[in-house]
Design a protein around this motif. Sequence first.
Motif: not given
Length: 549
Positions: A18-40
């Motif tokens: 998610g952090s890498l996606a944010e660095l690449n200005n890819d907000a939608s992917t960052a949201l998906e990754e952080y949400q996936a992290g909360l599942a764990f």
Amino acid sequence: MMTREASHPQAYYHFLRGSLAELNNDASTALEEYQAGLAFDANSKFLKFRLAKLHFSMSHLTEAMDLARQIPVSEISQAAMFFDLAKIFAGGGDTGRAVEILTEGERHFPQDERIYISHGTLLLNIKELQKAEAVFHDLLVHVPASAEAHYYLGVIALEAKTKQEAKAHFQEAIALHPTLERAYLKLVTISEEAKEPQEAIDLLERYLIEVNPHHREFRLRVIRLYIGQHNTDKALNHLDFFLQQNPDDLHAQILKAQIYGEMGNFPAAIEELNAILRVRPNELRVRDFLGLLYEEMKDYERAIQAYRTNIQIDATFFDSILHLGFVSYRLKRNQEALSYLDQAVNLNPKRPEPYLLLGLTYFQMEDYHKAKVRLEEGIHQDPSNAELHFNLGTAYDKLDLFDKVVGEMKQTLELDPEHADALNYLGYSYADRGINGEQALALTQRAVALKPHNGYYVDSLAWALYKLGRIEEALETIQRAVSLVSDDPVIYEHLGDIFLKQDERNKAREAWLHSLQLDSTNKSLGKRFRDAGFGEPIPTLSHQSTLAP
């Protein structure tokens, strides 16, 4: 694997993605990754924090605040988290929660200037000035060299109308942070409002010399101040600095021409504008300004040529069409004026100027009914324009509609209480009709107070005094009018009336005779002259009046 961002390896993996996606200005992917992290790791305050920040940056305020509320204040361990969470709550309208978080942040990180500034400015925005002041004073206790604390204390002092205290804080802010542009601007504004332009100039010059000589807005501001002081040499020096840096700086070139124009050096101003037009022949506003300068020089044909060139380039260029209408009116080319002004109305029916000039052109043609119609059209478009109402009143006067004259003059004065022409017109109209004598006097007195050297206003005041029977004051006042305007037949007629009232028949005869010599068409005065036993007036100006003081 245990980390502060997530307590589960998979959660941490998604956090990194998610952090890498944010660095690449890819907000939608960052949201998906952080949400996936909360599942764990459903309790990771860091993942929730990153998600809340991301939602906030995307203007998803509800989602951002829901996540932010899940992060206990007691578990925040980073200064940035206090700052950013408070920003989320403040942005979502929960200022109480934002203040609570920042207060706790100050307790944990007393040296972090950013938290205090966020807290203080938040309180300023909700007009809690005393609480904000306390926050910034507390900041100075922990960070004595905080220029920002002094700056905001200065802002609070300005709100409290304690300008000297504000100045002291802004000066201290500059002493601590010599490049703090905002503090300079506040001090400049304080000086301007106090009508101390030299102090404002000194501040701007100091910034330009010591901090940034290329600060465009500061240099333009100091130029305007020098122009206000009529120090054109200094203003031109600053403009030359602009032009040395960039010889094609259009704004500086035009401003230089404006300064030359205000100095009355029209040839120099015209040369500046022609130099621009040689390189940029399609700069319509520059050529329009050139036409105005030719008008100032009374070179009307060159002015017309400039305006016509503009409308050959752009047939819809309003300003030059309007100016062609005006210069045609001045030259009494009435049909041309009407044609251009009708074009201007069609191009921009909301602008008041064409209607006003159409009214004046019909006045010049002595077609008062059409003048009335066009002025009424203008008022329909712009009912708050005092000049339209005033001129409509004068049209009604020509049409012998006195009640409407009074109505329009009163409307003019309601819109512009210091409209000297309307004060004089209404006051004289009352006096000349022998009605509302005290109002006539008050109105003409106000007109003269606004323009004491206007001989026509002084004459109206004298006439109001005469109608009230205050003959000595009227005589003294009318003699002042004669000294100001020595060639107006009405003023000399009034002078004769006042002398006659005093039984100064020789002086009355001389005054009336001079009036008739200035206007031999005044049949009414000619009859009065003969009826008074003064003989036959001689319609020549060879007689020299000795009545002017």
